[in-house]
Design a protein around this motif. Structure first.
Motif, short mmCIF file in Angstrom:
data_model
loop_
_atom_site.label_atom_id
_atom_site.label_comp_id
_atom_site.label_asym_id
_atom_site.label_seq_id
_atom_site.Cartn_x
_atom_site.Cartn_y
_atom_site.Cartn_z
N LEU A 27 0.84 -1.21 0.00
CA LEU A 27 0.00 0.00 0.00
C LEU A 27 0.87 1.26 0.00
O LEU A 27 0.56 2.24 -0.68
CB LEU A 27 -0.94 0.00 1.21
CG LEU A 27 -2.07 -1.03 1.17
CD1 LEU A 27 -2.73 -1.16 2.53
CD2 LEU A 27 -3.12 -0.64 0.11
N ARG A 28 1.98 1.21 0.76
CA ARG A 28 2.87 2.38 0.80
C ARG A 28 3.53 2.62 -0.55
O ARG A 28 3.78 3.76 -0.92
CB ARG A 28 3.92 2.19 1.91
CG ARG A 28 3.31 2.42 3.28
CD ARG A 28 4.29 2.19 4.40
NE ARG A 28 3.77 2.75 5.65
CZ ARG A 28 4.36 2.62 6.83
NH1 ARG A 28 5.50 1.98 6.93
NH2 ARG A 28 3.82 3.16 7.91
N GLN B 50 -6.84 4.57 3.76
CA GLN B 50 -7.95 3.96 4.50
C GLN B 50 -7.59 2.50 4.82
O GLN B 50 -7.77 2.04 5.95
CB GLN B 50 -9.22 4.02 3.62
CG GLN B 50 -10.45 3.30 4.17
CD GLN B 50 -11.16 4.11 5.24
OE1 GLN B 50 -10.83 5.28 5.45
NE2 GLN B 50 -12.10 3.50 5.93
N GLN B 51 -7.06 1.80 3.82
CA GLN B 51 -6.66 0.40 4.03
C GLN B 51 -5.49 0.30 5.01
O GLN B 51 -5.46 -0.60 5.85
CB GLN B 51 -6.27 -0.24 2.69
CG GLN B 51 -7.48 -0.47 1.79
CD GLN B 51 -7.09 -1.22 0.53
OE1 GLN B 51 -6.62 -2.34 0.59
NE2 GLN B 51 -7.28 -0.59 -0.62
N VAL B 52 -4.54 1.24 4.90
CA VAL B 52 -3.43 1.27 5.86
C VAL B 52 -3.98 1.47 7.27
O VAL B 52 -3.56 0.79 8.22
CB VAL B 52 -2.41 2.39 5.50
CG1 VAL B 52 -1.41 2.60 6.64
CG2 VAL B 52 -1.66 2.05 4.21
N GLU B 100 -4.62 14.98 7.65
CA GLU B 100 -5.96 14.45 7.36
C GLU B 100 -5.95 12.92 7.51
O GLU B 100 -6.90 12.34 8.06
CB GLU B 100 -6.36 14.84 5.92
CG GLU B 100 -7.74 14.43 5.50
CD GLU B 100 -8.85 15.26 6.11
OE1 GLU B 100 -8.55 16.28 6.79
OE2 GLU B 100 -10.04 14.86 5.95
N VAL B 101 -4.89 12.28 7.03
CA VAL B 101 -4.79 10.81 7.10
C VAL B 101 -4.76 10.35 8.56
O VAL B 101 -5.47 9.42 8.94
CB VAL B 101 -3.52 10.32 6.35
CG1 VAL B 101 -3.29 8.84 6.62
CG2 VAL B 101 -3.67 10.56 4.85
N GLY B 118 -12.43 -6.41 14.60
CA GLY B 118 -11.48 -6.02 13.55
C GLY B 118 -12.27 -5.31 12.46
O GLY B 118 -13.47 -5.55 12.30
N LEU B 119 -11.60 -4.41 11.73
CA LEU B 119 -12.27 -3.69 10.64
C LEU B 119 -12.03 -4.40 9.31
O LEU B 119 -10.96 -4.98 9.12
CB LEU B 119 -11.73 -2.27 10.57
CG LEU B 119 -12.21 -1.33 11.67
CD1 LEU B 119 -11.17 -0.26 11.93
CD2 LEU B 119 -13.54 -0.72 11.29
N PRO B 120 -12.97 -4.38 8.38
CA PRO B 120 -12.72 -4.97 7.06
C PRO B 120 -11.63 -4.21 6.33
O PRO B 120 -11.49 -3.00 6.51
CB PRO B 120 -14.06 -4.81 6.35
CG PRO B 120 -14.71 -3.65 7.02
CD PRO B 120 -14.24 -3.67 8.43
N GLU B 121 -10.85 -4.90 5.52
CA GLU B 121 -9.74 -4.24 4.81
C GLU B 121 -10.26 -3.40 3.66
O GLU B 121 -11.10 -3.79 2.94
CB GLU B 121 -8.74 -5.27 4.27
CG GLU B 121 -7.51 -4.60 3.72
CD GLU B 121 -6.29 -5.48 3.87
OE1 GLU B 121 -5.54 -5.62 2.90
OE2 GLU B 121 -6.09 -6.01 4.97
#
Lengths: 121, 121
Positions: A27-28, B50-52, B100-101, B118-121
């Motif tokens: 991702l990075r 968001q995925q990170v 912002e991130v 856990g959150l979905p990827e």
């Protein structure tokens, strides 16, 4: 949790962590590619606004243009919605850029007044 | 200046102003195109971060990562120099985005703690 399952759980956790680190690297890599593209587009955008600034200075137009800015903000908010980007952030982003542009334009106008000459386009 | 040349000078000024307005429209068209590209790249960048953020929340990693941020800033300053963009502005821009991130990541981490899932990827 029994003693017997502890090593297997530890292995699973280690595998999950290694997979997470690999995913993070991936991702990075994308983020770095996008940032390089963003920097180059911003460089191109400032080349355009530099020319606008010189044009405005030569024709004694005001550095800021509220009507134009309002139209830009409305347009970018709509584009952001379509792209699933927070429209409030898109507006904040544009204001951030415009602040920098107006700062450049004021500097160009000041130089133009000081030198008493038109600026090259 | 003689009386006879005054109308011609006025015409020249009017022509120059019309040419300037046309040039301004042209440059603004380019700026609008670049802004649309910037918004779409930013949307894509936030999809990555968001995925990170979700990955970090799932693996209890801290939202901010100073070493990574320092490397990003150094890299973007170099890219900016090559692209003739003010490196100080490139750094300011990246900090603006990172703020912002990190805000997003903190929100994801808070949601993750609150829901206990856990959150979905």
């Amino acid at each position: 949790m029994s003693e017997g399952t502890a090593p297997a759980t530890g292995d699973a956790a280690a595998i999950a962590d290694a997979a997470a680190r690999e995913r993070l690297r991936y991702l990075r890599g994308s983020i770095d590619n996008l940032d390089a593209a963003l920097v180059h587009l911003l460089a191109e955008r400032f080349k355009c606004t530099q020319q606008v600034g010189e044009l405005k200075a030569r024709h004694s137009l005001p550095p800021a243009d509220p009507a134009r800015e309002a139209a830009q903000i409305a347009r970018l908010r709509t584009l952001a919605e379509d792209a699933r980007l927070d429209p409030a952030f898109a507006e904040k982003f544009l204001n951030f850029i415009i602040d920098e542009v107006v700062r450049h334009h004021r500097a160009i106008a000041d130089r133009s007044v000081t030198s008493g000459e038109g600026l090259p386009e």
